[in-house]
Enzyme design. Structure first.
Site, PDB file in Angstrom:
ATOM      1  N   GLU A 117     -22.603  24.839 -13.342  1.00 33.67           N
ATOM      2  CA  GLU A 117     -22.683  24.578 -11.902  1.00 33.67           C
ATOM      3  C   GLU A 117     -24.009  24.977 -11.266  1.00 33.67           C
ATOM      4  OE1 GLU A 117     -18.872  24.870  -9.889  1.00 33.67           O
ATOM      5  OE2 GLU A 117     -19.950  25.520  -8.095  1.00 33.67           O
TER       6      GLU A 117
ATOM      7  N   LYS B  89     -14.013  26.953 -16.752  1.00 33.95           N
ATOM      8  CA  LYS B  89     -14.006  28.002 -15.727  1.00 33.95           C
ATOM      9  C   LYS B  89     -12.780  28.875 -15.966  1.00 33.95           C
ATOM     10  CE  LYS B  89     -16.572  26.143 -11.826  1.00 33.95           C
ATOM     11  NZ  LYS B  89     -16.498  25.677 -10.427  1.00 33.95           N
TER      12      LYS B  89
ATOM     13  N   ARG C 222     -22.169  19.792 -10.929  1.00 31.62           N
ATOM     14  CA  ARG C 222     -20.786  20.252 -11.055  1.00 31.62           C
ATOM     15  C   ARG C 222     -20.200  20.620  -9.700  1.00 31.62           C
ATOM     16  NH1 ARG C 222     -17.834  23.748 -15.785  1.00 31.62           N
ATOM     17  NH2 ARG C 222     -15.806  23.838 -14.748  1.00 31.62           N
TER      18      ARG C 222
ATOM     19  N   ASN D 262     -16.289  20.258  -6.169  1.00 35.35           N
ATOM     20  CA  ASN D 262     -15.780  21.074  -5.065  1.00 35.35           C
ATOM     21  C   ASN D 262     -15.611  20.282  -3.775  1.00 35.35           C
ATOM     22  OD1 ASN D 262     -15.818  23.395  -6.698  1.00 35.35           O
ATOM     23  ND2 ASN D 262     -18.020  23.563  -6.370  1.00 35.35           N
TER      24      ASN D 262
ATOM     25  N   HIS E 141     -10.676  26.157   0.770  1.00 30.77           N
ATOM     26  CA  HIS E 141     -10.613  27.606   0.517  1.00 30.77           C
ATOM     27  C   HIS E 141     -10.469  28.383   1.814  1.00 30.77           C
ATOM     28  CE1 HIS E 141     -12.606  27.243  -3.696  1.00 30.77           C
ATOM     29  NE2 HIS E 141     -11.297  27.236  -3.783  1.00 30.77           N
TER      30      HIS E 141
ATOM     31  N   ARG F 236     -15.155  40.242 -27.589  1.00 30.96           N
ATOM     32  CA  ARG F 236     -16.321  39.426 -27.162  1.00 30.96           C
ATOM     33  C   ARG F 236     -16.095  37.934 -27.392  1.00 30.96           C
ATOM     34  NH1 ARG F 236     -19.790  43.587 -29.387  1.00 30.96           N
ATOM     35  NH2 ARG F 236     -20.372  44.987 -27.691  1.00 30.96           N
TER      36      ARG F 236
ATOM     37  N   HIS G 259     -13.308  21.495  -1.116  1.00 28.20           N
ATOM     38  CA  HIS G 259     -12.915  22.871  -1.444  1.00 28.20           C
ATOM     39  C   HIS G 259     -13.428  23.909  -0.442  1.00 28.20           C
ATOM     40  CE1 HIS G 259     -11.505  21.146  -5.137  1.00 28.20           C
ATOM     41  NE2 HIS G 259     -11.152  22.302  -5.631  1.00 28.20           N
TER      42      HIS G 259
ATOM     43  N   GLU H  12      -6.067  16.940  -6.332  1.00 23.65           N
ATOM     44  CA  GLU H  12      -7.229  17.043  -7.235  1.00 23.65           C
ATOM     45  C   GLU H  12      -7.506  15.692  -7.912  1.00 23.65           C
ATOM     46  OE1 GLU H  12      -9.293  19.518  -7.610  1.00 23.65           O
ATOM     47  OE2 GLU H  12      -8.256  21.358  -7.019  1.00 23.65           O
TER      48      GLU H  12
ATOM     49  N   HIS I 187      -3.003  25.163  -3.073  1.00 23.18           N
ATOM     50  CA  HIS I 187      -4.433  24.875  -3.285  1.00 23.18           C
ATOM     51  C   HIS I 187      -4.731  23.374  -3.191  1.00 23.18           C
ATOM     52  CE1 HIS I 187      -8.472  25.013  -4.866  1.00 23.18           C
ATOM     53  NE2 HIS I 187      -8.127  24.141  -5.799  1.00 23.18           N
TER      54      HIS I 187
ATOM     55  N   LYS J  35     -14.383  14.457 -15.244  1.00 21.87           N
ATOM     56  CA  LYS J  35     -14.757  15.880 -15.268  1.00 21.87           C
ATOM     57  C   LYS J  35     -15.629  16.173 -16.484  1.00 21.87           C
ATOM     58  CE  LYS J  35     -13.530  20.541 -14.451  1.00 21.87           C
ATOM     59  NZ  LYS J  35     -12.620  21.491 -13.879  1.00 21.87           N
TER      60      LYS J  35
HETATM   61  N1  GLY Z   1     -12.546  23.052 -10.481  1.00 24.10           N
HETATM   62  C1  GLY Z   1     -13.912  22.805 -10.338  1.00 24.10           C
HETATM   63  C2  GLY Z   1     -14.720  22.997 -11.576  1.00 24.10           C
HETATM   64  O1  GLY Z   1     -14.155  23.166 -12.639  1.00 24.10           O
HETATM   65  O2  GLY Z   1     -15.918  23.009 -11.527  1.00 24.10           O
END
Ligand code: GLY
Length: 366
Positions: free
Chosen positions: A237, A143, A241, A245, A252, A121, A248, A185, A266, A227
């Site tokens: 998000e 993430k 946040r 993207n 994607h 956990r 993206h 990025e 990517h 960031k």
């Molecule tokens: N890579 C986008 C984020 O971490 O929200």
């Protein structure tokens, strides 16, 4: 070593950035340990190049490391690797108060962070990112996850690391194409929220790619600070946040259209996606036509892919690309959330992008 702090209450942590700082890994990690033992998970490529240096740095502070080396590549972000990683951590009797070190690029960081999140956990973990993409984006913000058969990153958790150590010297062994993909990025940050950073990149981007250590440290620190600010405002998000993207949703869809293959990395998809997001914003009258031209000119000068025609091989028709976009996991109540912009550094979340305009753009570009 320079630091960026990510203030998230009892999940706060620092990002250490510098040149040659891998040798300080033991010194930085030791205060986080209850016993002098860590579990290091890496991939075959990074292990061959840098594992001995990390183990030396840990030994220098009396830390024993148990190591698991996984195959390199996106295929490792799978249920099978997750099971292997968690089983191995349990076999090594790694306890909740021990520490797991994710030593690699985005694949290893995402997989190992998720394994740490679900083992007992939650076992604490440290990110030691070895690619530009991981240093400026995936290692920061918590993430973690793996890919599902139906899409990338669809299984995972928000789970913050206890520390991130970004040594820009790791970037010297990156392939030129991977470095440029990571730059996609970096440029995203300037485009989404900081005109000054974009202007700095226009001046210094080429030095960064050529290996200028000072430029690399500045770019990684600037990106991480941006960031950190966004993640602090919106960790999971629910709002801001999503700005991260930018590019993206297009990216994607293009990755899916090229089978997540070598045809498009990517970060390359993100760069093309940023150019398309600016073009769409200009067509919708949100920003001036000079903005997409300036973005494309910079990406071109950096030797990046900019247009759909830069992707080798055939692409599906525009209608199919549009359909792929609607599979994006950022869809809310059936509505695509797009990141559009009022100018360089002025991105915002839009939920009302007109489908016909989007299709017209894709028809013109494919
Ligand atoms: N890579 C986008 C984020 O971490 O929200």
């Amino acid at each position: 070593m320079e630091f960026v702090h990510v203030p998230l209450g009892n999940r706060s942590y620092d990002i250490g950035i510098g040149s040659g700082i891998l040798s300080r890994a033991g010194y930085r990690i030791a205060p986080l340990l209850k016993r002098p033992l860590v579990a290091v998970v890496t991939d075959e490529t990074v292990a061959g190049l840098h594992l001995e240096a990390l183990l030396d740095a840990l030994r220098a502070d009396g830390i024993e490391a148990r190591c698991l080396t996984l195959p390199a590549g996106e295929g490792t972000k799978s249920w099978a690797s997750l099971e292997r990683c968690v089983t191995w951590l349990l076999e090594q009797k790694i306890e909740r108060s021990d520490l797991v070190v994710a030593f690699g690029g985005g694949v290893i960081g995402d997989l190992v962070g998720f394994a740490a999140a679900i083992t007992r956990r939650g076992v604490r973990f440290v990110q030691v990112p070895t690619t530009l993409l991981a240093q400026v984006d995936s290692s920061v913000g918590g993430k973690t996850g793996i890919n599902a058969a139906s899409g990338k990153n669809l299984i995972g958790a928000f789970y913050q690391p206890s520390f991130v150590l970004a040594d820009v010297d790791m970037l010297t062994t990156l392939k030129a194409r991977d470095l440029r993909a990571g730059y996609g990025e970096v440029v995203k940050y300037g485009l989404l929220g900081d005109l000054k950073f974009f202007e700095w990149l226009e001046q210094n981007g080429q030095a960064l790619i050529a290996g200028d250590v000072g430029a690399r440290i500045t770019a990684v620190k600037w990106s991480c600070q941006m960031k950190a600010d966004i993640v602090t405002r919106d960790e999971t998000e629910m709002g801001d946040r999503a700005l991260l993207n930018l590019g993206h949703t297009f990216g994607h869809a293009l990755e899916a259209a090229t089978g997540y293959s070598d045809r498009l990395l990517h970060g390359e998809g993100v760069a093309i996606g940023c150019a398309l997001a600016f073009e769409l914003s200009a067509r919708l009258g949100l920003c001036s036509q000079e903005d997409p031209s300036r973005v494309r000119a910079h990406l071109r000068r950096m030797g990046m892919k900019v247009d759909l025609s830069d992707i080798p091989g055939d692409l599906p028709p525009a209608e199919a690309l549009l359909e792929m976009m609607s599979q994006d996991k950022k869809v809310v109540a059936g509505q695509l959330r797009f990141i559009l912009t009022r100018g360089i550094g002025q991105a915002f979340v839009a939920t009302d992008v007109p489908g016909p305009e989007l299709l017209r753009l894709l028809l013109d570009e494919v």
